[in-house]
Design an enzyme around this catalytic site. Structure first.
Site, PDB file in Angstrom:
ATOM      1  N   ASP A   9       0.875  -1.166   0.000  1.00 33.20           N
ATOM      2  CA  ASP A   9       0.000   0.000   0.000  1.00 33.20           C
ATOM      3  C   ASP A   9       0.916   1.221   0.000  1.00 33.20           C
ATOM      4  O   ASP A   9       2.114   1.109   0.291  1.00 33.20           O
ATOM      5  CB  ASP A   9      -0.867  -0.033   1.271  1.00 33.20           C
ATOM      6  N   ASP A  11      -0.312   5.069   0.854  1.00 30.24           N
ATOM      7  CA  ASP A  11      -0.629   6.118   1.830  1.00 30.24           C
ATOM      8  C   ASP A  11      -0.681   5.560   3.244  1.00 30.24           C
ATOM      9  O   ASP A  11      -1.458   4.650   3.539  1.00 30.24           O
ATOM     10  CB  ASP A  11      -1.960   6.772   1.464  1.00 30.24           C
ATOM     11  N   LYS A  85      -6.282  19.385  -6.191  1.00 30.76           N
ATOM     12  CA  LYS A  85      -5.674  18.721  -5.014  1.00 30.76           C
ATOM     13  C   LYS A  85      -4.485  17.866  -5.440  1.00 30.76           C
ATOM     14  O   LYS A  85      -3.444  17.850  -4.774  1.00 30.76           O
ATOM     15  CB  LYS A  85      -6.746  17.884  -4.298  1.00 30.76           C
TER      16      LYS A  85
HETATM   17  C1  XBP Z   1      -5.533   6.055   0.293  1.00 35.41           C
HETATM   18  C2  XBP Z   1      -6.659   6.903  -0.051  1.00 35.41           C
HETATM   19  C3  XBP Z   1      -6.446   7.969  -1.026  1.00 35.41           C
HETATM   20  C4  XBP Z   1      -5.688   9.169  -0.515  1.00 35.41           C
HETATM   21  C5  XBP Z   1      -5.913  10.321  -1.433  1.00 35.41           C
HETATM   22  O1  XBP Z   1      -5.992   4.838   0.885  1.00 35.41           O
HETATM   23  O2  XBP Z   1      -7.748   6.729   0.412  1.00 35.41           O
HETATM   24  O3  XBP Z   1      -7.700   8.410  -1.433  1.00 35.41           O
HETATM   25  O4  XBP Z   1      -6.172   9.548   0.761  1.00 35.41           O
HETATM   26  O5  XBP Z   1      -5.554  10.029  -2.745  1.00 35.41           O
HETATM   27  P1  XBP Z   1      -5.081   3.532   0.890  1.00 35.41           P
HETATM   28  P2  XBP Z   1      -6.441  10.527  -3.984  1.00 35.41           P
HETATM   29  O6  XBP Z   1      -3.812   3.886   1.621  1.00 35.41           O
HETATM   30  O7  XBP Z   1      -5.863   2.508   1.654  1.00 35.41           O
HETATM   31  O8  XBP Z   1      -4.854   3.136  -0.541  1.00 35.41           O
HETATM   32  O9  XBP Z   1      -6.956  11.902  -3.661  1.00 35.41           O
HETATM   33  O10 XBP Z   1      -5.476  10.527  -5.141  1.00 35.41           O
HETATM   34  O11 XBP Z   1      -7.573   9.542  -4.144  1.00 35.41           O
HETATM   35 MG    MG Z   2      -3.018   3.172   3.454  1.00 33.74          MG
END
Ligand code: XBP
Ligand code: MG
Length: 244
Positions: A9, A11, A85
């Site tokens: 993953d 983020d 964003k």
């Molecule tokens: C990550 C997300 C993403 C980011 C924002 O979740 O939910 O939406 O917060 O990115 P995970 P975008 O780590 O579970 O994949 O604005 O590009 O969607």
């Molecule tokens: Mg995550």
């Protein structure tokens, strides 16, 4: 079945991008659009229940600005806000503001040396992933990952297993030959839904979540000898134990 690939993953797992990257980027986009919306750290923690940036903006409107959802062209407005964003996020990443979490670069290097295959399964936009890998891991690092599953490539975002299933199909591997790294309950549910053994490294937003079905839950992968860094040998042992 021996371990053949690691799937990460992004983020919250590779870096603390949610608090220090996505959140300020959403706020910058709102300001640019003349909106007085501000997502502070606490509110953002609640909004993280919904994955995907466009989906998160819509969720916020459902919560706090319901009437706006009935306006004509709201989908286009959300998409435009999200594009702004993404630009703000890419600038932040390029400024070097988002270092990788402890142990991430070390473990990836170890995996490459050992010839393990690498992949990404994330909800965020593909451009964001490439930028983070280039600026925070190493120039050219995006090419180290054989498959990058990101953003809208599947319609159902985490906690749905679809992004992991998509990545497994592209790798041409069964779940049993892979191991996933996640930071959140939503991410864990997605990875487990695809049948993956999953190591969870928590962060400030996720450390109070429950991680049912995780192979192990850790505060970080670690670099510091005093905190016993997680080695590839340990990862292989966890994977083998989970398959037994
Ligand atoms: C990550 C997300 C993403 C980011 C924002 O979740 O939910 O939406 O917060 O990115 P995970 P975008 O780590 O579970 O994949 O604005 O590009 O969607
Ligand atoms: Mg995550």
């Amino acid at each position: 079945m021996p371990l053949q690939a690691l799937i990460f993953d992004v983020d919250g797992t590779l870096a603390d991008t949610e608090r220090d990257g996505h959140r300020p980027a959403f706020n910058a986009a709102f300001r640019q659009a003349g909106l007085d919306w501000h997502w502070d750290e606490m509110l953002y923690g609640e909004l993280l229940a919904v994955t995907g940036g466009k989906e998160r903006i819509r969720h916020y409107l459902e919560r706090d600005h319901r009437a706006l959802l009935d306006q004509p062209g709201i989908d286009t407005r959300i998409a435009a806000l999200h594009q702004a964003k993404t630009q703000a996020y890419l600038s932040l990443v390029a400024s070097g503001a988002l270092p990788l979490r402890p142990g991430v670069a070390r473990l990836i290097a170890e995996a490459r040396t050992a010839g393990l295959r690498l992949a990404i399964a994330t909800t965020t936009t593909a451009e964001n992933v490439a930028a983070l890998l280039e600026h925070s891991l190493a120039p050219g690092a995006a090419s180290w990952f054989e498959v990058i599953g990101a953003g809208d490539v599947v319609p159902a975002k985490k906690p749905a297993p679809d992004i992991y299933q998509w990545v497994l199909a592209k790798l041409g591997l069964p779940a049993a030959a892979c191991l996933a790294f996640e930071d959140s309950d939503n991410g864990l549910r997605a990875a487990r839904g695809a049948g993956l053994t999953t190591v969870v490294t928590t962060n400030a937003y996720t450390c109070r979540q429950t991680f049912h079905g995780a192979c192990v839950v850790l505060p970080e992968l670690g670099d510091d000898a005093a905190t016993q860094p997680v080695t590839l040998k340990q990862i292989r042992a966890w994977h083998a134990a989970a398959q037994a």
